[in-house]
Design a protein around this motif. Structure first.
Motif, PDB file in Angstrom:
ATOM      1  N   LEU A  50       0.990  -1.353   0.421  1.00  0.00           N
ATOM      2  CA  LEU A  50      -0.396   0.033   0.102  1.00  0.00           C
ATOM      3  C   LEU A  50       1.350   1.194  -0.136  1.00  0.00           C
ATOM      4  N   HIS A  51       0.749   2.299   0.127  1.00  0.00           N
ATOM      5  CA  HIS A  51       0.985   3.784   0.007  1.00  0.00           C
ATOM      6  C   HIS A  51       1.634   3.386   1.316  1.00  0.00           C
ATOM      7  N   ILE A  52       2.334   4.551   1.666  1.00  0.00           N
ATOM      8  CA  ILE A  52       2.454   3.725   3.205  1.00  0.00           C
ATOM      9  C   ILE A  52       2.433   5.174   3.312  1.00  0.00           C
ATOM     10  N   THR A  53       1.562   5.899   3.807  1.00  0.00           N
ATOM     11  CA  THR A  53       0.993   7.061   4.224  1.00  0.00           C
ATOM     12  C   THR A  53       0.578   6.854   6.129  1.00  0.00           C
ATOM     13  N   SER A  54       0.476   8.023   6.543  1.00  0.00           N
ATOM     14  CA  SER A  54      -0.218   8.784   8.055  1.00  0.00           C
ATOM     15  C   SER A  54      -1.635   7.881   7.748  1.00  0.00           C
ATOM     16  N   GLU A  55      -2.310   7.221   6.060  1.00  0.00           N
ATOM     17  CA  GLU A  55      -4.118   6.717   6.756  1.00  0.00           C
ATOM     18  C   GLU A  55      -4.091   5.638   6.562  1.00  0.00           C
ATOM     19  N   THR A  56      -2.796   4.948   6.138  1.00  0.00           N
ATOM     20  CA  THR A  56      -2.622   3.458   6.173  1.00  0.00           C
ATOM     21  C   THR A  56      -1.883   2.984   7.331  1.00  0.00           C
ATOM     22  N   ALA A  57      -1.298   4.352   8.106  1.00  0.00           N
ATOM     23  CA  ALA A  57      -1.080   3.540   9.548  1.00  0.00           C
ATOM     24  C   ALA A  57      -2.649   3.409   9.733  1.00  0.00           C
ATOM     25  N   ASP A 123      -3.498  -4.857  -1.758  1.00  0.00           N
ATOM     26  CA  ASP A 123      -3.424  -4.428  -2.826  1.00  0.00           C
ATOM     27  C   ASP A 123      -3.775  -3.142  -2.771  1.00  0.00           C
ATOM     28  N   ASP A 124      -2.014  -2.466  -4.018  1.00  0.00           N
ATOM     29  CA  ASP A 124      -2.599  -1.057  -4.011  1.00  0.00           C
ATOM     30  C   ASP A 124      -1.926  -0.681  -5.765  1.00  0.00           C
ATOM     31  N   GLY A 125      -2.695  -1.660  -6.570  1.00  0.00           N
ATOM     32  CA  GLY A 125      -1.694  -1.720  -7.947  1.00  0.00           C
ATOM     33  C   GLY A 125      -1.990  -3.288  -8.455  1.00  0.00           C
ATOM     34  N   ILE A 338       1.468  12.285  -8.817  1.00  0.00           N
ATOM     35  CA  ILE A 338       1.502  13.205  -8.491  1.00  0.00           C
ATOM     36  C   ILE A 338       0.855  13.768  -6.606  1.00  0.00           C
ATOM     37  N   ASN A 339      -0.057  13.304  -6.626  1.00  0.00           N
ATOM     38  CA  ASN A 339      -0.536  13.545  -5.454  1.00  0.00           C
ATOM     39  C   ASN A 339       0.009  12.848  -3.789  1.00  0.00           C
ATOM     40  N   LEU A 340       0.495  11.930  -4.717  1.00  0.00           N
ATOM     41  CA  LEU A 340       1.798  11.118  -2.843  1.00  0.00           C
ATOM     42  C   LEU A 340       3.332  11.538  -3.202  1.00  0.00           C
ATOM     43  N   ALA A 341       3.531  11.631  -4.647  1.00  0.00           N
ATOM     44  CA  ALA A 341       4.897  11.934  -4.460  1.00  0.00           C
ATOM     45  C   ALA A 341       5.223  13.712  -3.570  1.00  0.00           C
ATOM     46  N   ALA A 343       2.130  16.087  -2.245  1.00  0.00           N
ATOM     47  CA  ALA A 343       1.608  16.049  -1.346  1.00  0.00           C
ATOM     48  C   ALA A 343       1.260  14.585  -0.374  1.00  0.00           C
ATOM     49  N   GLU A 344       0.594  15.094   0.137  1.00  0.00           N
ATOM     50  CA  GLU A 344       0.344  13.062   1.630  1.00  0.00           C
ATOM     51  C   GLU A 344      -1.031  12.413   0.995  1.00  0.00           C
ATOM     52  N   GLY A 345      -1.558  12.680  -0.050  1.00  0.00           N
ATOM     53  CA  GLY A 345      -2.255  11.935  -0.400  1.00  0.00           C
ATOM     54  C   GLY A 345      -3.657  12.143  -0.578  1.00  0.00           C
ATOM     55  N   HIS A 346      -4.016  11.283  -1.473  1.00  0.00           N
ATOM     56  CA  HIS A 346      -5.989  11.584  -0.790  1.00  0.00           C
ATOM     57  C   HIS A 346      -6.443  12.224   1.210  1.00  0.00           C
ATOM     58  N   PRO A 347      -6.801  13.076   1.696  1.00  0.00           N
ATOM     59  CA  PRO A 347      -7.128  13.002   2.514  1.00  0.00           C
ATOM     60  C   PRO A 347      -8.120  12.051   3.537  1.00  0.00           C
ATOM     61  N   VAL A 350     -11.401  10.937   3.283  1.00  0.00           N
ATOM     62  CA  VAL A 350     -11.947   9.951   2.535  1.00  0.00           C
ATOM     63  C   VAL A 350     -11.115   8.130   2.500  1.00  0.00           C
ATOM     64  N   MET A 351     -10.305   8.520   3.214  1.00  0.00           N
ATOM     65  CA  MET A 351      -9.233   7.235   3.237  1.00  0.00           C
ATOM     66  C   MET A 351     -10.309   6.640   4.191  1.00  0.00           C
ATOM     67  N   ASP A 352     -10.202   6.803   5.060  1.00  0.00           N
ATOM     68  CA  ASP A 352     -11.204   6.596   6.572  1.00  0.00           C
ATOM     69  C   ASP A 352     -12.893   5.775   5.688  1.00  0.00           C
ATOM     70  N   SER A 354     -12.701   4.098   2.118  1.00  0.00           N
ATOM     71  CA  SER A 354     -11.688   3.690   1.697  1.00  0.00           C
ATOM     72  C   SER A 354     -11.748   2.735   2.427  1.00  0.00           C
ATOM     73  N   PHE A 355     -10.441   2.697   3.760  1.00  0.00           N
ATOM     74  CA  PHE A 355      -9.915   1.299   4.206  1.00  0.00           C
ATOM     75  C   PHE A 355     -10.850   1.164   5.394  1.00  0.00           C
ATOM     76  N   ALA A 356     -11.888   1.428   5.774  1.00  0.00           N
ATOM     77  CA  ALA A 356     -13.070   0.824   6.382  1.00  0.00           C
ATOM     78  C   ALA A 356     -13.308  -0.273   5.403  1.00  0.00           C
TER      79      ALA A 356
HETATM   80  N1  ADE Z   1      -4.182   6.181  -2.398  1.00  0.00           N
HETATM   81  C1  ADE Z   1      -4.140   7.627  -2.423  1.00  0.00           C
HETATM   82  N2  ADE Z   1      -3.766   7.948  -1.153  1.00  0.00           N
HETATM   83  C2  ADE Z   1      -3.826   7.735   0.093  1.00  0.00           C
HETATM   84  C3  ADE Z   1      -3.188   7.642   1.165  1.00  0.00           C
HETATM   85  N3  ADE Z   1      -3.532   8.862   1.926  1.00  0.00           N
HETATM   86  N4  ADE Z   1      -2.780   6.471   1.824  1.00  0.00           N
HETATM   87  C4  ADE Z   1      -3.165   5.813   1.592  1.00  0.00           C
HETATM   88  N5  ADE Z   1      -3.534   5.518  -0.320  1.00  0.00           N
HETATM   89  C5  ADE Z   1      -3.393   6.160  -0.892  1.00  0.00           C
END
Ligand code: ADE
Length: 417
Positions: A50-57, A123-125, A338-341, A343-347, A350-352, A354-356
């Motif tokens: 997955l994209h390793i972000t604060s939301e993924t955590a 998976d993401d991709g 570019i949104n993850l490269a 910036a910080e990806g989706h706020p 909304v990830m709430d 997706s991850f639910a």
């Molecule tokens: N994909 C797009 N934005 C994301 C985020 N913030 N965390 C995990 N996956 C993402």
């Protein structure tokens, strides 16, 4: 515990950002609370790419609360938030991800996540599923099922299923309404504008922005760019999406025409070489190119490299290509999302949702162990509706219910007027 991350010293910073995201993830929090009582994943090995972000955590914590033994690797070489990775290592998760890792390291990290011998995959991709099926087939024995987060991944998996190559059931989280209506549209929309702004500090107002692809992501970007005052052109190959873009008020034309007009080009098509040699040749001096699709194939970067007489990095994540005649074209984030490269990806809000869906999709796979043949499955409609209702509740929004009379009417056919 094994791990390979950028810098463990960033852990404290990561912890604050994970906490910050958690404030916007109330639905996942409720699921986490239930998981901590019911332990649906007790002792189960899960590998997540997955994209390793604060939301993924926060997803990782929810699964761990449910008893999972989780390992994570990155689903893109440029999307990892190194501080988050460090904080997760401190919390006991084996992590394999470094922002800016090269392709070789990226795949070695996928292999490391697979060394965990997963019973469930996330998976993401679809790189994890694809690697298991091509290079680690011995692991297939243990896998109950998997989930897939993104449009591109679902397309790959459906292609695998059609070719009878998919060997275990996968839930297409992307296709849940509470995922793509919100994450793809509002999440990609906002974070793409955010990423390009952070990378360039351009003023959107008055600029001509060319959006290639008018799916859920493209729509989000086009609408937000318009909202920022940009003059937006949409390019599409699908007649109905093109019509929708036209009726939404955008100019619609072939990319070859738009190439000469655009100041900023954004690809969100899921396809390769959408912006190619002939387009670069027609572009204005100073044109900016960004991709927000899953893979870095949408802009033909090798062709741009070959056409360039000089290349230099002018800002963080901005490469300037000089073409014969002196024209300069700027590529952002090496053509990666570019949104993850940048910036910080989706706020998190909304990830709430997706991850639910991810968490509940994994639970569904465990509950239905042995009952699902290898194929791509939707998130059950009840789950999708439950996620929507919980999100509404968290926003203090109450909605109406059908009366008995209305329920009866909707289930009937006899009465017309
Ligand atoms: N994909 C797009 N934005 C994301 C985020 N913030 N965390 C995990 N996956 C993402």
């Amino acid at each position: 515990m094994k791990y390979d991350i950028g810098d463990i010293k960033l852990a404290a910073e990561g912890k604050f950002r994970i906490e910050w995201a958690s404030r916007q993830m109330p639905v996942l929090k409720l699921i986490q609370e239930r998981f901590s009582k019911e332990k649906p994943f007790k002792g189960m090995r899960i590998s997540g790419c997955l994209h390793i972000t604060s939301e993924t955590a926060n997803l990782a914590y929810a699964l761990k609360a449910g008893g999972a033994d989780l390992v994570l690797c990155a689903s893109n070489p440029l999307s990892t938030q190194d501080d988050v990775a460090a904080s997760l290592v401190k919390s006991g998760f084996p992590m394999f991800c470094i922002k800016g890792e090269d392709n070789k390291t990226y795949y070695s990290h996928i292999m490391a996540a697979l060394d965990h011998k997963p019973q469930l995959t996330i998976d993401d991709g679809a790189d994890l599923v694809s690697t298991i099926h091509q290079e680690r087939t011995g692991l297939l024995r243990d896998v109950i099922g998997g989930t897939e987060e993104t449009t591109t991944g679902v397309i790959r998996l459906k292609n695998m299923a059609r070719a009878k190559k998919l060997k275990y059931p996968v839930i297409a989280v992307n296709d849940a309404k509470t995922k793509h209506f919100f994450d793809n549209h509002y999440g990609t929309g906002q974070s793409t504008i955010d990423g390009i702004t952070r990378a360039t500090n351009i003023l959107w107002s008055g600029n001509v922005v060319v959006v290639a692809g008018y799916g859920y992501c493209g729509r989000g970007v086009a609408r937000r760019a318009h909202g920022m005052g940009a003059r937006v052109i949409v390019c599409e190959i699908d007649p109905i999406s093109a019509l929708e873009a036209a009726m939404d008020g955008f100019q619609v034309m072939p990319l070859m025409h738009a190439a000469a007009l655009g100041d900023v080009f954004i690809t969100l098509t899921g396809n390769r070489h959408v912006i190619d040699r002939a387009h670069f040749a027609r572009m204005k001096n100073g044109a900016i190119l960004a991709n927000s699709g899953h893979f870095n194939v949408e802009i033909n970067i090798p062709a741009l490299e070959r056409m360039a007489t000089a290349k230099r990095r002018t800002r963080r994540l901005v490469d300037e290509y000089e073409l014969a005649g002196g024209k300069r074209i700027y590529l952002l984030g090496e053509g990666r999302l570019i949104n993850l490269a940048a910036a910080e990806g989706h706020p998190a809000s909304v990830m709430d949702m997706s991850f639910a869906n991810q968490a509940l999709g994994l639970e569904y796979l465990v509950k239905n162990k042995g009952r699902l043949k290898p194929d791509v499955y939707p998130v059950p409609l009840e789950t999708d509706n439950e996620v929507g209702l919980l999100k509404l509740k968290s926003m203090d929004i109450v909605i109406d219910k059908l009366t008995r009379e209305q329920q009866k009417y909707l289930g009937s056919w006899e009465e017309g007027t």
